[in-house]
Design a protein around this motif. Structure first.
Motif, short mmCIF file in Angstrom:
data_model
loop_
_atom_site.label_atom_id
_atom_site.label_comp_id
_atom_site.label_asym_id
_atom_site.label_seq_id
_atom_site.Cartn_x
_atom_site.Cartn_y
_atom_site.Cartn_z
N PRO A 227 0.87 -1.42 -0.03
CA PRO A 227 -0.01 -0.07 0.13
C PRO A 227 0.84 1.16 0.00
CG PRO A 227 0.19 -1.04 2.16
CD PRO A 227 0.71 -1.72 1.28
N LEU A 228 0.32 2.11 -0.46
CA LEU A 228 1.00 3.63 -0.03
C LEU A 228 0.58 4.05 1.33
CD1 LEU A 228 2.04 6.44 -1.22
CD2 LEU A 228 -0.49 7.00 -1.91
N LEU A 229 1.68 4.17 2.13
CA LEU A 229 1.32 4.56 3.47
C LEU A 229 1.97 5.82 3.78
CD1 LEU A 229 2.94 1.16 4.92
CD2 LEU A 229 0.53 2.08 4.89
N GLU A 230 1.23 6.56 4.87
CA GLU A 230 1.92 7.67 5.38
C GLU A 230 1.66 7.66 6.84
OE1 GLU A 230 3.51 10.57 4.16
OE2 GLU A 230 3.74 9.62 2.04
N ASP A 231 2.48 8.11 7.47
CA ASP A 231 2.29 8.24 9.06
C ASP A 231 2.60 9.59 9.54
OD1 ASP A 231 1.84 5.55 9.34
OD2 ASP A 231 4.01 5.11 9.57
N VAL A 232 1.75 9.92 10.70
CA VAL A 232 2.08 11.29 11.43
C VAL A 232 2.12 10.80 12.92
CG1 VAL A 232 1.07 13.45 12.01
CG2 VAL A 232 0.75 12.39 9.80
N TYR A 233 3.20 11.18 13.46
CA TYR A 233 3.44 11.13 15.05
C TYR A 233 3.62 12.37 15.69
CZ TYR A 233 4.43 8.96 19.58
OH TYR A 233 4.79 8.75 20.70
N LEU A 234 2.78 12.57 16.67
CA LEU A 234 3.11 13.63 17.62
C LEU A 234 3.21 13.24 19.01
CD1 LEU A 234 0.08 16.04 16.08
CD2 LEU A 234 2.48 16.00 15.27
N GLU A 235 4.30 13.96 19.67
CA GLU A 235 4.20 13.44 21.04
C GLU A 235 4.61 14.75 21.97
OE1 GLU A 235 7.36 10.74 23.49
OE2 GLU A 235 7.62 10.67 21.68
N ARG A 236 4.01 14.76 23.10
CA ARG A 236 4.12 15.91 23.82
C ARG A 236 3.95 15.30 25.35
NH1 ARG A 236 -0.26 20.32 25.11
NH2 ARG A 236 -1.47 18.48 25.23
N GLN A 237 5.00 15.93 26.20
CA GLN A 237 5.05 15.61 27.47
C GLN A 237 4.55 14.22 27.84
OE1 GLN A 237 2.39 18.44 29.16
NE2 GLN A 237 3.70 20.34 28.72
N GLY A 238 5.08 13.02 27.10
CA GLY A 238 4.77 11.61 27.43
C GLY A 238 3.54 11.12 26.71
N CYS A 239 2.75 12.02 25.98
CA CYS A 239 1.41 11.44 25.53
C CYS A 239 1.86 11.80 24.07
CB CYS A 239 0.43 12.69 25.59
SG CYS A 239 0.15 12.70 27.31
N GLY A 240 1.17 10.60 23.28
CA GLY A 240 1.17 10.46 21.86
C GLY A 240 -0.13 10.55 20.86
N TYR A 241 0.15 10.74 19.73
CA TYR A 241 -1.02 10.88 18.98
C TYR A 241 -0.63 10.50 17.73
CZ TYR A 241 -4.75 12.98 16.12
OH TYR A 241 -5.83 13.07 15.05
N PHE A 242 -0.99 9.23 17.03
CA PHE A 242 -0.39 8.61 15.72
C PHE A 242 -1.54 8.33 14.92
CE2 PHE A 242 0.40 4.51 13.69
CZ PHE A 242 1.74 4.76 13.04
#
Length: 100
Positions: free
Chosen positions: A44-59
């Protein structure tokens, strides 16, 4: 009906499929067969975004397989949620699926 009301109606009429909806229709044999079949397809065509702040994550992971469909998986991780009163989930996720 206003445009905002039309959008609201569209959103609430979109199916939301839960584990309870799907689980009676699945078996480990069927799932492993589907996974094996999926690995025979072009990558597949894949794209990832990962945001991290103060030990918390958003993927977010987005995938597109030509002729099959598109998916976006979103996961949040908030480790301190277990210490809240009442405790909240530390990890949550959802997947959106679209036809190609």
């Amino acid at each position: 009906m206003t445009h905002q009301q039309q959008l609201y109606e569209l959103v609430i009429s979109t199916p939301f499929i839960t584990t309870a909806d799907v689980e009676p229709h699945l078996s480990w044999t069927a799932m492993t067969g589907a996974i094996a079949s999926g690995h025979q397809l072009p990558p597949p065509l894949l794209e990832d975004v990962y945001l991290e702040r103060q030990g918390c994550g958003y993927f977010n992971r987005c995938a597109w397989i030509d002729g099959l469909g598109l998916a976006t998986k979103t996961v949040t991780v908030f480790p301190d949620n277990r210490d809240r009163q009442p405790p909240l989930p530390t990890a949550q996720g959802a997947v959106l699926l679209f036809d190609d």
